[in-house]
Each structure stands twice: as structure tokens, then as C-alpha cells.
Design a protein around this motif. Structure first.
Motif, mmCIF file in Angstrom:
data_model
loop_
_atom_site.group_PDB
_atom_site.id
_atom_site.type_symbol
_atom_site.label_atom_id
_atom_site.label_comp_id
_atom_site.label_asym_id
_atom_site.label_seq_id
_atom_site.Cartn_x
_atom_site.Cartn_y
_atom_site.Cartn_z
ATOM 1 N N LEU A 108 0.828 -1.199 0.000
ATOM 2 C CA LEU A 108 0.000 0.000 0.000
ATOM 3 C C LEU A 108 0.863 1.251 0.000
ATOM 4 C CD1 LEU A 108 -2.655 -1.063 2.664
ATOM 5 C CD2 LEU A 108 -2.863 -1.175 0.179
ATOM 6 N N PRO A 125 -5.800 1.205 -4.724
ATOM 7 C CA PRO A 125 -6.206 2.343 -3.884
ATOM 8 C C PRO A 125 -5.043 2.880 -3.051
ATOM 9 C CG PRO A 125 -7.763 0.522 -3.679
ATOM 10 C CD PRO A 125 -6.575 -0.005 -4.420
ATOM 11 N N LEU A 169 -3.639 5.232 0.334
ATOM 12 C CA LEU A 169 -3.964 5.598 1.702
ATOM 13 C C LEU A 169 -3.422 6.979 2.020
ATOM 14 C CD1 LEU A 169 -2.854 2.481 3.801
ATOM 15 C CD2 LEU A 169 -5.184 3.025 3.074
ATOM 16 N N GLY A 174 -9.551 5.784 -2.878
ATOM 17 C CA GLY A 174 -8.558 5.720 -1.825
ATOM 18 C C GLY A 174 -9.196 5.857 -0.465
ATOM 19 N N SER A 196 -14.474 6.046 1.772
ATOM 20 C CA SER A 196 -13.096 6.568 1.742
ATOM 21 C C SER A 196 -12.691 7.224 3.051
ATOM 22 C CB SER A 196 -12.949 7.571 0.593
ATOM 23 O OG SER A 196 -13.043 6.915 -0.655
ATOM 24 N N ASN A 205 -13.731 -0.568 5.131
ATOM 25 C CA ASN A 205 -12.969 0.216 4.156
ATOM 26 C C ASN A 205 -11.513 -0.232 4.076
ATOM 27 O OD1 ASN A 205 -15.164 1.736 3.353
ATOM 28 N ND2 ASN A 205 -14.720 3.451 4.731
ATOM 29 N N VAL A 211 -9.569 -1.970 0.740
ATOM 30 C CA VAL A 211 -8.300 -1.512 0.183
ATOM 31 C C VAL A 211 -7.290 -2.656 0.139
ATOM 32 C CG1 VAL A 211 -6.324 -0.009 0.636
ATOM 33 C CG2 VAL A 211 -8.644 0.918 0.760
#
Length: 374
Positions: free
Chosen positions: A211, A232, A234, A263, A296, A343, A347
Motif C-alpha cells: 500500500l 487504492p 492511503l 482511496g 473513503s 474500508n 483496500v
């Protein structure tokens, strides 16, 4: 007792000292709660919701804090830090990212070696606390860890300096368990944005399933990362700049861009970035949800990272108080489930899917910073 002993190193400026005593639950009988007391009913409902949808905490500074303790026992309880197994269970924490914090100005080989040492420490600490902690480095294992009654630990984010400008080191760190990297503070991820090598780092992270954290990155870096990344992104410690003008907080246009790219903005529970009360944190969560979307927004305790916390959110046990405040404001059970657990899991799943697809099409990159940015 799962006790670890280390030589006590020199203190780190700004690191948390002993955790503040936990005040009584505002809804508990006989507890004189603050004016914003959500009431016993809302607090009970918050506990029930978190039991079903625990907190996936986006940032903990625990590894560096533990490094400077002569001994500790996280399963029994550790007053020298704000995060231990009893308080995480009380706060319904199901997973958390353990940041590999580096002192300011540490670069080159020293940054790489310090990151490796912290990765080793994370694994040592988790092995020493098997009744409470397990490594969980992908969405499936994270869920499995939760079902086993343990708390999943995901190593990262590490600072960009940990790479030493080498994609080979990036792959090695991933192989050792690193799951997130902050794209800021490097020559290839600066105020001017991502360089060509920075874009290659991001593509290789996509291929690995690592990530990308854009907290503290420049606006140009975040916008370019949104355009380049297939997974996605962060922002592991970012709140709403419209409510509090902290440099790490995101203005509305970047929050909207992050939401459009699917994201995740993880709002920190710190007085400096969000404000001194649980109501201030709830304001930021509501603003991010409104601008970026309910899919998000997430939570980042930022405990044991050298930050002061709102009075009602002093340590990892206090998440039910925040959820009770959101329930008081009319948040639905669905939106709270997204905020706390779903969420982050989305991701992780999408990063894993992107990596599997990228590995079919792309070999490990051998490009260098000299070849791309030289």
C-alpha cells in the motif's frame, strides 16, 4: 508472561510517555461524564457494533516506543505505552498497522538498517504475545486472525528513506513483511511531485501488493499518485484542512480526488490535527465522509507516535466513545462498519487483486534512479 527485555536506548524526543489514566466511561453508573455524554444506551450500542465490526487502526507508533523500553508485556498490560492487548480488546481493535518510525534526518544505509531492525522487532514482539497478536499481511489472513480471537498486526508504513533508492530493497522489505510505504521525504517524492523513478516505485508497489501512504506528501505527489496507481491509495494520518489548517491535513479538492480514486483517508485521533475533544474528531470524520464519500474514510489512532490525544480518546481502549458520538450524530450502522473495518479490508483486497493481475503482465523492475532521473 510474555515479557521481552531490551537494552534501554536513548529517549526519542516527542515520544509518548506513560499513558494517561483512562477516565470512566461517560455512560457508566456514577460517572460524571462530560457535556457531550452520549448516554449508556449509545455506548452499549457502540460496543455491540464494534464487536461485529472492529477497528482496523491505520497507524500505531508502538514499535519505536517499545524499542526504548527495558522490558514490557503487552498481554498483561503495559502502562508505559498507550497500546496493549487488554486496552485494544476493550476498544475492539481487530487489526492495526505498526508504523516503522524513523528519527528525523535518518537516510541512506542507516535508514535501511533501522527499518530492518524494526521489522525484526515487530516479528519478535508478535511471536512473544501469541495469545493476543498475530501477523496478518493480507485481507484473508487478517480476517482469519480476527476469527481466531487475535489482533492482526500489519507492518508499515515505513518511510520512503527505507528504500535507499533501490527497487530491490523494496522487494526485500515486502518479502520480510512490510505492507505500506509513505511516499514523501525522498528525492523521487518531494514537493515537486513524483519523478519518473517515483512513478516506477509506485508501479512496483502495485505489483507487490504494497500500500502507498500519501500522508504528508505534496499535493502534486498525491495527484500524480492517483493517476499512476492501479491500487487504492492511503492517507494514513490526514484529517480535513477545512476544519483545521494542519499541513498534513487534506484540502477538500484532494479529499475529493482521493475519494474518486477509491482511496482511503484515515483520520488521526490527535489533538494537533483534529482538535482537543471527541466532538472535534467526529467533525473531521463527518467532513471527510461528506467530501470523499463513506467508502473513503477510516480511523488512525496514532497512539504511541509522540502525539497528544483528545481528552476522551487517551488510548486504544477509547474507540467506543468515538463511535457513540457518531451514533449520537445519526451515523448509520452501515457507515460505521465501513469506517471501522470494511474500508480498510476493501483496500487490502483491491491491492491484493491488483498485485495478482500485475504479476501476470509485469516482471520485477530492474530500473534504477540513475537511469530514470539521472
Amino acid at each position: 508472561m510474555a515479557e521481552l527485555r531490551y537494552d534501554s536506548g536513548p529517549g526519542v524526543g516527542g515520544m509518548d510517555g506513560p499513558a494517561e489514566p483512562l477516565p470512566a466511561d461517560p455512560g457508566a453508573p456514577g460517572a460524571g461524564g462530560p457535556a457531550e455524554d452520549p448516554g449508556t444506551g449509545l455506548l452499549d450500542r457502540a460496543h455491540a457494533l464494534l464487536a461485529a465490526h472492529p477497528v482496523a487502526d491505520g497507524y500505531s507508533g508502538l514499535p519505536w516506543a517499545l524499542r526504548h523500553l527495558p522490558w514490557f508485556d503487552l498481554e498483561l498490560g503495559e502502562s508505559a505505552v498507550a497500546t496493549d492487548v487488554p486496552r485494544m480488546r476493550q476498544g475492539h481493535v481487530g487489526a492495526l498497522f505498526w508504523a516503522l518510525h524513523l528519527p528525523e534526518g535518518l537516510t541512506g544505509d542507516r535508514a535501511v538498517s533501522a527499518t530492518l531492525e524494526q521489522l525484526d522487532l515487530v516479528k519478535t514482539v508478535v511471536r512473544a504475545h501469541p495469545d493476543g497478536l498475530r501477523l496478518g499481511c493480507a485481507p484473508g489472513p487478517v480476517t482469519d486472525v480476527r476469527h481466531c480471537g487475535r489482533i492482526a498486526v500489519l507492518p508499515g508504513p515505513a518511510g520512503a528513506a527505507a528504500l535507499g533508492d533501490s527497487l530491490g530493497i523494496l522487494r526485500s522489505l515486502h518479502g520480510l513483511g512490510l505492507r505500506a510505504l509513505t511516499l514523501s521525504g525522498a528525492s523521487w517524492a518531494s514537493e515537486a511531485g513524483l519523478t519518473r523513478f517515483g512513478e516506477e516505485v509506485l508501479r512496483e508497489m502495485n505489483r507487490l501488493g504494497m500500500l502507498a501512504d500519501l500522508s504528508g506528501a505534496s499535493a502534486d505527489t498525491l495527484r500524480r499518485a492517483c493517476a499512476v496507481s492501479k491500487a487504492p491509495l492511503l492517507c494514513a494520518r490526514s484529517a480535513a484542512r477545512a476544519l483545521r489548517p494542519h499541513p498534513a491535513n487534506l484540502p477538500d479538492d484532494l479529499l475529493a480526488a482521493l475519494g474518486a480514486a477509491k482511496g482511503l483517508c484515515l483520520v488521526p485521533l490527535t489533538a494537533e490535527q483534529t482538535g482537543p475533544s471527541v466532538r472535534d474528531v467526529a467533525d473531521h470524520l463527518g467532513h471527510v465522509r461528506e467530501v470523499a464519500g463513506a467508502h473513503s474514510v477510516g480511523l488512525s489512532g496514532t497512539y504511541d507516535a509522540g502525539s497528544a490525544h483528545p481528552q476522551e480518546l487517551a488510548d486504544a481502549s477509547c474507540y467506543p466513545r468515538l463511535i457513540a458520538e457518531l451514533l449520537r450524530r445519526g451515523w448509520s450502522d452501515t457507515d460505521i462498519a465501513l469506517l471501522t473495518w470494511e474500508n480498510v479490508q476493501r483496500v487490502l483486497r483491491e491491492a491484493d487483486f491488483t498485485a495478482r493481475e500485475a504479476q501476470r503482465r509485469r516482471e520485477p523492475s530492474t530500473l534504477t534512479i540513475a537511469a530514470l532521473d539521472g
